[in-house]
Motif scaffolding. Structure first.
Motif, PDB file in Angstrom:
ATOM      1  N   ALA A 252       0.836  -1.204   0.000  1.00 28.67           N
ATOM      2  CA  ALA A 252       0.000   0.000   0.000  1.00 28.67           C
ATOM      3  C   ALA A 252       0.867   1.249   0.000  1.00 28.67           C
ATOM      4  O   ALA A 252       2.027   1.227   0.403  1.00 28.67           O
ATOM      5  N   LEU A 253       0.273   2.349  -0.453  1.00 23.57           N
ATOM      6  CA  LEU A 253       0.986   3.614  -0.423  1.00 23.57           C
ATOM      7  C   LEU A 253       0.084   4.722   0.080  1.00 23.57           C
ATOM      8  O   LEU A 253      -1.142   4.657  -0.036  1.00 23.57           O
ATOM      9  N   ALA A 254       0.739   5.727   0.664  1.00 20.62           N
ATOM     10  CA  ALA A 254       0.036   6.905   1.149  1.00 20.62           C
ATOM     11  C   ALA A 254       0.794   8.131   0.669  1.00 20.62           C
ATOM     12  O   ALA A 254       2.025   8.162   0.691  1.00 20.62           O
ATOM     13  N   VAL A 255       0.048   9.136   0.221  1.00 21.20           N
ATOM     14  CA  VAL A 255       0.632  10.406  -0.193  1.00 21.20           C
ATOM     15  C   VAL A 255       0.076  11.455   0.763  1.00 21.20           C
ATOM     16  O   VAL A 255      -1.110  11.781   0.714  1.00 21.20           O
ATOM     17  N   LEU A 256       0.955  11.925   1.648  1.00 26.05           N
ATOM     18  CA  LEU A 256       0.548  12.836   2.710  1.00 26.05           C
ATOM     19  C   LEU A 256       1.280  14.160   2.575  1.00 26.05           C
ATOM     20  O   LEU A 256       2.331  14.245   1.933  1.00 26.05           O
ATOM     21  N   PRO A 257       0.735  15.210   3.195  1.00 21.71           N
ATOM     22  CA  PRO A 257       1.399  16.515   3.126  1.00 21.71           C
ATOM     23  C   PRO A 257       2.824  16.463   3.676  1.00 21.71           C
ATOM     24  O   PRO A 257       3.150  15.630   4.533  1.00 21.71           O
ATOM     25  N   TYR A 258       3.644  17.354   3.181  1.00 20.03           N
ATOM     26  CA  TYR A 258       5.014  17.497   3.647  1.00 20.03           C
ATOM     27  C   TYR A 258       5.011  17.687   5.158  1.00 20.03           C
ATOM     28  O   TYR A 258       4.141  18.381   5.680  1.00 20.03           O
ATOM     29  N   PRO A 259       5.889  17.062   5.905  1.00 22.56           N
ATOM     30  CA  PRO A 259       7.103  16.393   5.456  1.00 22.56           C
ATOM     31  C   PRO A 259       6.942  14.893   5.211  1.00 22.56           C
ATOM     32  O   PRO A 259       7.901  14.242   4.804  1.00 22.56           O
ATOM     33  N   ALA A 260       5.779  14.321   5.475  1.00 17.79           N
ATOM     34  CA  ALA A 260       5.621  12.864   5.313  1.00 17.79           C
ATOM     35  C   ALA A 260       5.875  12.434   3.874  1.00 17.79           C
ATOM     36  O   ALA A 260       6.668  11.537   3.619  1.00 17.79           O
ATOM     37  N   GLY A 261       5.175  13.047   2.903  1.00 19.00           N
ATOM     38  CA  GLY A 261       5.390  12.731   1.497  1.00 19.00           C
ATOM     39  C   GLY A 261       4.816  11.390   1.089  1.00 19.00           C
ATOM     40  O   GLY A 261       3.748  10.993   1.551  1.00 19.00           O
ATOM     41  N   ILE A 262       5.540  10.683   0.236  1.00 21.42           N
ATOM     42  CA  ILE A 262       5.088   9.394  -0.292  1.00 21.42           C
ATOM     43  C   ILE A 262       5.633   8.284   0.601  1.00 21.42           C
ATOM     44  O   ILE A 262       6.844   8.147   0.782  1.00 21.42           O
ATOM     45  N   LEU A 263       4.722   7.496   1.147  1.00 20.05           N
ATOM     46  CA  LEU A 263       5.089   6.394   2.034  1.00 20.05           C
ATOM     47  C   LEU A 263       4.580   5.094   1.426  1.00 20.05           C
ATOM     48  O   LEU A 263       3.451   5.036   0.941  1.00 20.05           O
ATOM     49  N   VAL A 264       5.401   4.059   1.479  1.00 22.64           N
ATOM     50  CA  VAL A 264       5.046   2.775   0.884  1.00 22.64           C
ATOM     51  C   VAL A 264       5.171   1.666   1.916  1.00 22.64           C
ATOM     52  O   VAL A 264       6.145   1.619   2.678  1.00 22.64           O
ATOM     53  N   ASP A 265       4.184   0.790   1.924  1.00 20.95           N
ATOM     54  CA  ASP A 265       4.159  -0.429   2.732  1.00 20.95           C
ATOM     55  C   ASP A 265       4.392  -0.105   4.204  1.00 20.95           C
ATOM     56  O   ASP A 265       3.678   0.693   4.778  1.00 20.95           O
ATOM     57  N   GLU A 266       5.371  -0.714   4.846  1.00 21.49           N
ATOM     58  CA  GLU A 266       5.560  -0.550   6.296  1.00 21.49           C
ATOM     59  C   GLU A 266       5.966   0.865   6.694  1.00 21.49           C
ATOM     60  O   GLU A 266       5.773   1.263   7.839  1.00 21.49           O
TER      61      GLU A 266
END
Length: 118
Positions: A30-44
């Motif tokens: 899975a992936l999540a696209v969150l506001p900065y500074p998190a950004g693009i997060l994948v899997d764990e």
């Protein structure tokens, strides 16, 4: 409960429950696209980020839209979320779910803040 009802219940859980409560409802890769500074997060990495780890005390969804095509569902909505000592967070969101053996798993989530966040 209909698929539509179930999906909205699941989506709210992702905002209000801790990782232990929803981690098993997330698809592999899975992936999540969150506001900065998190950004693009994948899997764990999704579950290690502080922006994801912090739960919201209350959330309200408005302008809900859902599209179901076979085993894929896309939810879109405006969220107002609140937690202690933080201004109310407002964003436009989408989440994509995949049905596998009659269970829904969130495959992607994206947030676009509607106003500059502190």
């Amino acid at each position: 409960m209909t698929d539509t009802d179930n999906l909205w219940v699941l989506e709210k859980k992702f905002w209000t429950e801790g990782a232990d409560g929803v981690h098993h409802l997330t698809a592999k890769g899975a992936l999540a696209v969150l506001p900065y500074p998190a950004g693009i997060l994948v899997d764990e990495a999704i579950w290690r980020d502080n922006a994801v780890a912090q739960r919201w005390r209350t959330v309200a969804f408005t302008e809900p839209v859902i599209t179901l095509k076979g085993d894929v569902a896309v939810l879109a909505y405006h969220v107002s979320a609140e937690r202690a000592e933080v201004p109310i967070y407002e964003a436009l969101c989408t989440s994509t779910y995949l049905r596998d053996e009659d269970e829904w798993f969130r495959l992607s989530h994206q947030q676009t803040p509607t106003a500059e966040q502190d």
